[in-house]
Enzyme design. Structure first.
Site, short mmCIF file in Angstrom:
data_model
loop_
_atom_site.label_atom_id
_atom_site.label_comp_id
_atom_site.label_asym_id
_atom_site.label_seq_id
_atom_site.Cartn_x
_atom_site.Cartn_y
_atom_site.Cartn_z
N CYS A 163 56.58 42.48 11.10
CA CYS A 163 56.25 41.72 9.89
C CYS A 163 54.84 42.12 9.43
O CYS A 163 53.97 42.42 10.24
CB CYS A 163 56.26 40.21 10.05
SG CYS A 163 57.83 39.56 10.63
N ARG A 200 56.19 47.75 8.42
CA ARG A 200 56.23 46.80 9.53
C ARG A 200 57.49 45.93 9.52
O ARG A 200 57.72 45.14 10.43
CB ARG A 200 55.00 45.88 9.48
CG ARG A 200 53.69 46.62 9.53
CD ARG A 200 52.55 45.65 9.42
NE ARG A 200 52.49 44.80 10.59
CZ ARG A 200 51.81 45.09 11.68
NH1 ARG A 200 51.12 46.21 11.76
NH2 ARG A 200 51.81 44.26 12.69
N TRP A 209 60.38 41.37 9.36
CA TRP A 209 61.32 42.04 10.28
C TRP A 209 61.95 40.90 11.06
O TRP A 209 61.29 40.25 11.86
CB TRP A 209 60.60 43.02 11.19
CG TRP A 209 61.52 43.84 12.01
CD1 TRP A 209 62.16 44.98 11.63
CD2 TRP A 209 61.92 43.61 13.37
NE1 TRP A 209 62.93 45.46 12.66
CE2 TRP A 209 62.81 44.64 13.74
CE3 TRP A 209 61.62 42.63 14.30
CZ2 TRP A 209 63.39 44.72 15.00
CZ3 TRP A 209 62.20 42.70 15.56
CH2 TRP A 209 63.08 43.75 15.90
N ASN A 257 53.35 36.38 11.64
CA ASN A 257 53.86 37.58 12.29
C ASN A 257 53.78 37.34 13.78
O ASN A 257 52.69 37.06 14.30
CB ASN A 257 53.00 38.79 11.89
CG ASN A 257 53.25 40.00 12.76
OD1 ASN A 257 54.35 40.17 13.27
ND2 ASN A 257 52.24 40.83 12.94
N GLY A 258 54.92 37.41 14.46
CA GLY A 258 54.93 37.18 15.91
C GLY A 258 56.15 36.38 16.29
O GLY A 258 57.11 36.30 15.52
N GLU A 297 62.75 63.83 22.18
CA GLU A 297 62.12 63.45 20.90
C GLU A 297 62.97 63.93 19.72
O GLU A 297 63.13 63.22 18.73
CB GLU A 297 60.68 64.02 20.86
CG GLU A 297 59.92 63.82 19.57
CD GLU A 297 59.72 62.37 19.15
OE1 GLU A 297 60.05 61.46 19.91
OE2 GLU A 297 59.28 62.17 18.01
N LYS A 320 64.56 61.46 16.89
CA LYS A 320 64.31 61.63 15.46
C LYS A 320 65.61 61.62 14.67
O LYS A 320 65.73 60.99 13.63
CB LYS A 320 63.57 62.94 15.15
CG LYS A 320 62.11 63.04 15.47
CD LYS A 320 61.20 62.18 14.63
CE LYS A 320 61.06 60.80 15.20
NZ LYS A 320 60.04 60.57 16.19
N GLU A 349 67.24 57.99 14.76
CA GLU A 349 66.62 56.87 14.06
C GLU A 349 66.64 57.01 12.55
O GLU A 349 66.65 55.99 11.86
CB GLU A 349 65.22 56.57 14.59
CG GLU A 349 64.17 57.60 14.30
CD GLU A 349 62.80 57.21 14.87
OE1 GLU A 349 62.50 56.02 15.02
OE2 GLU A 349 62.02 58.13 15.16
N HIS A 379 76.27 68.08 34.68
CA HIS A 379 76.57 66.90 35.50
C HIS A 379 77.22 65.79 34.67
O HIS A 379 77.18 64.63 35.06
CB HIS A 379 75.29 66.39 36.18
CG HIS A 379 74.71 67.40 37.12
ND1 HIS A 379 75.29 67.72 38.33
CD2 HIS A 379 73.63 68.22 36.99
CE1 HIS A 379 74.58 68.66 38.92
NE2 HIS A 379 73.57 68.98 38.12
N LYS A 388 57.74 49.93 11.99
CA LYS A 388 56.79 50.91 12.54
C LYS A 388 56.07 50.35 13.76
O LYS A 388 55.83 51.05 14.72
CB LYS A 388 55.78 51.25 11.44
CG LYS A 388 54.76 52.28 11.84
CD LYS A 388 55.31 53.66 11.72
CE LYS A 388 54.35 54.71 12.18
NZ LYS A 388 55.10 55.91 12.63
O1 M6R Z 1 52.94 52.52 17.95
P1 M6R Z 1 53.58 53.04 19.20
O2 M6R Z 1 53.33 54.47 19.43
O3 M6R Z 1 53.23 52.22 20.41
O4 M6R Z 1 55.12 52.87 18.96
C1 M6R Z 1 56.07 53.15 19.94
C2 M6R Z 1 57.45 53.26 19.36
O5 M6R Z 1 57.82 52.06 18.76
C3 M6R Z 1 57.57 54.38 18.33
O6 M6R Z 1 57.17 55.60 18.86
C4 M6R Z 1 59.03 54.50 17.84
O7 M6R Z 1 59.84 54.95 18.86
C5 M6R Z 1 59.11 55.39 16.60
N1 M6R Z 1 60.02 54.84 15.66
C6 M6R Z 1 59.62 56.75 16.90
O8 M6R Z 1 59.71 57.55 15.78
#
Ligand code: M6R
Length: 614
Positions: free
Chosen positions: A2, A27, A74, A100-101, A487, A491, A494, A510, A609
């Protein structure tokens, strides 16, 4: 998660709040809302969907007032509906609050308030707060700021809160615990509040980051007052923002993600600047230099992180163990915090986080600190919570990353971890002077090589066209390219919603090999190095089962070219630096596939984010 924004001053609050919410939309973007006080009236505007929906919804109304609060949500408690959107309002319509929280004990508080006659409209935990403040204010006959302070001693959980009341149209009250909140101090006695500095930077560079359990009482034209939850007055620590407004704009790119991918030659360079001197054979990490001996002598370095940052930590593990010969463990912060880890003052726990606000990573550090370990941070966001609770740390200097999918933050984290590994190895004497200097020269050349990788964009777009309708994908790599495979898969998942898995190439046989048929794209990092021949064998195994191979190879490679359906060349570099180059084609590939599938690249569904909830 949020995002929250608030303004009090002489200007029109609404445009400032809407603009700020757009900056904070990364956020969370499930619903948005604003409360404004105008001529003694408290007006609330809120609806499900993005900030643009709210803007359209308000366009025919008179959203006026010089004091207001805004929220982009969020969803945690209750689905993304109009009624669950913030701000939430007291039953008499005098008090409005954004949050927020998560209020963990919201249910018991709610039952108690219901007994006292409070009627809840929403399913959120936040509505409990507004009724609780109202209840205390009426019972104790105190103004809403004092009632908020008293209410917080009943609350278990995380919060950044801003509240306003039509009975006090000249002031607002804010509080934080475990969720970030920044106060910007304007030149004309006005104030700006937000979850991070991005909505504030165009108005003022003077900011105060609230600490946990601090309450800010903000009155137009007066000095900012800070109190502890126990009502002790505190002196605000005013900091100067270094962020520039241009860094927050798209700069001609269609999406922030694409801009951020293309920024990597610069962001890597910024991370190296002042730290790497290849000519003189020096690495200087000012932020952690006083802790390097401690790291060298530590039992273990434990890297804690989530998501993409966890992948960077895995690359770091390879680098530090290989070069500095120090025992490294990499942990998901969310698992580490709950499994009673064995820790002592001889351990060094290093958090890696772009935002510096990730709740699980914060909690892992707090746990490590409570057990006597040294805690360090590698963060991107300056002034973030993690950077403030750690004993020391280094910033990655990637600049603001707005796209939800992390790109330039990852390469900056890997760059910084490479510097850490080199610096520790040099100080410990586990690397020869010749090898050290060779690696420094290679690392210095990386930004230029990243530029060359970015030139493959058109080719990658063609490959994306061919695989955009895939339903599954495999990513394979060995050694420090294994985290790059993880990674790459993250990508793709997501932002394009294609199911993808990253595997160490040798693990394929395996289990995952059962998935391979003529419809399965397999993305492989097959660059020159120790495991090259092994990866070539893995490619053959895929080809024997008619899988499609898209390989990242070293410039000039001929062997893999003969077997693969597509190759993407990257410049030759030392094997340990390959992750910095090999990750970029995967970022571009995911980006193009997501665009071709009409997905919202910068704000993928269900994500935010900054993950400030568990
Ligand atoms: O802000 P942070 O690096 O701690 O965030 C960690 C993850 O939430 C963040 O890397 C998330 O996996 C991204 N969406 C990846 O692209």
């Amino acid at each position: 998660m949020c995002g929250i924004v608030a303004y009090i001053g002489k200007k029109d609050a609404f445009p400032i709040i809407i603009k700020g919410l757009k900056r904070l939309e990364y956020r969370g973007y499930d619903s948005a809302g604003v409360a404004l006080i105008d001529n003694g009236q408290l007006n609330i505007y809120k609806c499900a969907g993005k900030v643009a929906n709210l803007e359209a919804f308000i366009s025919e109304k008179n959203a006026e007032g010089t004091i207001g609060i805004g929220h982009t949500r969020w969803a945690t408690h209750g689905p993304p509906t109009d009624v669950n959107a913030h701000p939430h309002v007291s039953m008499d319509g005098s008090l409005a609050l954004i949050h927020n929280g998560i209020i963990e004990n919201y249910d018991s508080l709610k039952q108690e308030l219901i007994k006292q006659g409070y009627v809840f409209k929403s399913e959120t935990d936040t509505e409990v707060l507004v009724h609780l403040v109202d209840n205390i204010s009426k019972k104790e006959k105190v103004w809403f700021g004092e009632a908020l302070r008293m209410a917080l001693s009943h609350v278990v959980g995380a919060y950044a809160i801003v509240a306003i009341s039509k009975d006090f149209p000249n002031q607002m009250v804010a509080a934080r615990k475990s969720s970030p909140l920044v106060v910007g101090i304007g030149e004309d006695g006005d104030f700006y509040l937000a979850s991070d500095a991005t909505p504030i930077v165009e108005y003022t560079k003077q900011v105060v980051y609230l600490e946990d359990e601090e309450i800010a009482v903000i009155k137009f034209g007066e000095e900012l007052k800070l109190f502890s939850i126990n009502d002790e007055e505190k002196r605000p620590y005013i900091q100067q923002l270094e962020m520039e407004l241009e860094a927050l704009e798209k700069g001609g790119y269609e999406h922030f993600m694409l801009k951020e991918i293309h920024e990597q030659p610069r962001s890597i360079q910024d991370c190296l600047r002042g730290r790497l001197n290849a000519q003189e054979g020096r690495v200087t990490l000012g932020g952690i230099k006083d802790y390097e001996q401690k790291m060298i002598q530590a039992n273990r370095l434990i890297l804690v992180a989530c998501g993409t940052s966890w992948h960077a930590a895995l690359v770091g593990e390879y680098l530090i163990e290989d070069l500095a010969r120090i025992n490294v463990e990499v942990e998901y912060a969310s698992e580490f915090r709950y499994r009673n880890p064995i820790l002592s003052e001889n351990d060094v726990v290093i958090a890696i986080s772009q935002s510096g606000e990730t709740a699980d990573t914060m909690a892992a550090l707090e746990l490590a600190k409570s057990k006597g370990a040294t805690i360090l941070g590698i963060c991107n966001v300056v002034g973030s919570s993690i950077s403030r609770i750690t004993d020391a740390g280094s910033y990655t200097h990637a600049g603001p990353e707005i796209g939800v999918a992390s790109t330039k933050a990852f390469t900056a984290q890997v760059t910084l971890l490479t510097l850490v590994a080199l610096s520790l190895a040099h100080k410990k004497g586990s690397i020869s002077e010749t090898d050290f200097r060779i690696l420094l020269t290679e690392l210095e050349a990386i930004p230029e090589k990243v530029k060359k990788v970015l030139e493959t964009n058109a080719k990658i777009e063609q490959i994306a066209l061919e695989y955009k309708d895939a339903t599954n994908a495999l990513y394979l790599g060995r050694g420090s390219s294994f985290p790059v495979a993880l990674e790459g898969a993250l990508k793709l998942k997501e932002i394009s919603y294609i199911h993808a898995e990253g595997y160490p190439a040798a693990e394929m046989k395996h289990g995952p090999i059962a998935l391979i048929d003529e419809n399965m794209p397999v993305f492989v990092i097959a660059t020159k190095g120790n495991s090259y021949e092994k990866v070539v064998s893995n490619i053959q195994e895929v080809k024997a089962r008619k899988g499609k191979i898209i390989a990242i190879v070293t410039e000039g490679d001929t062997q893999v070219r003969e077997m693969a359906d597509h190759v993407i060349e990257i410049p030759e570099t030392n094997e340990i630096l390959v992750p910095l180059l090999a990750t970029i084609p995967f970022q571009l590939l995911s980006y193009h596939i997501a665009v071709m599938r009409n997905c919202n690249v910068d704000q993928p569904r269900n994500l935010a984010k900054s993950v400030t909830v568990e």
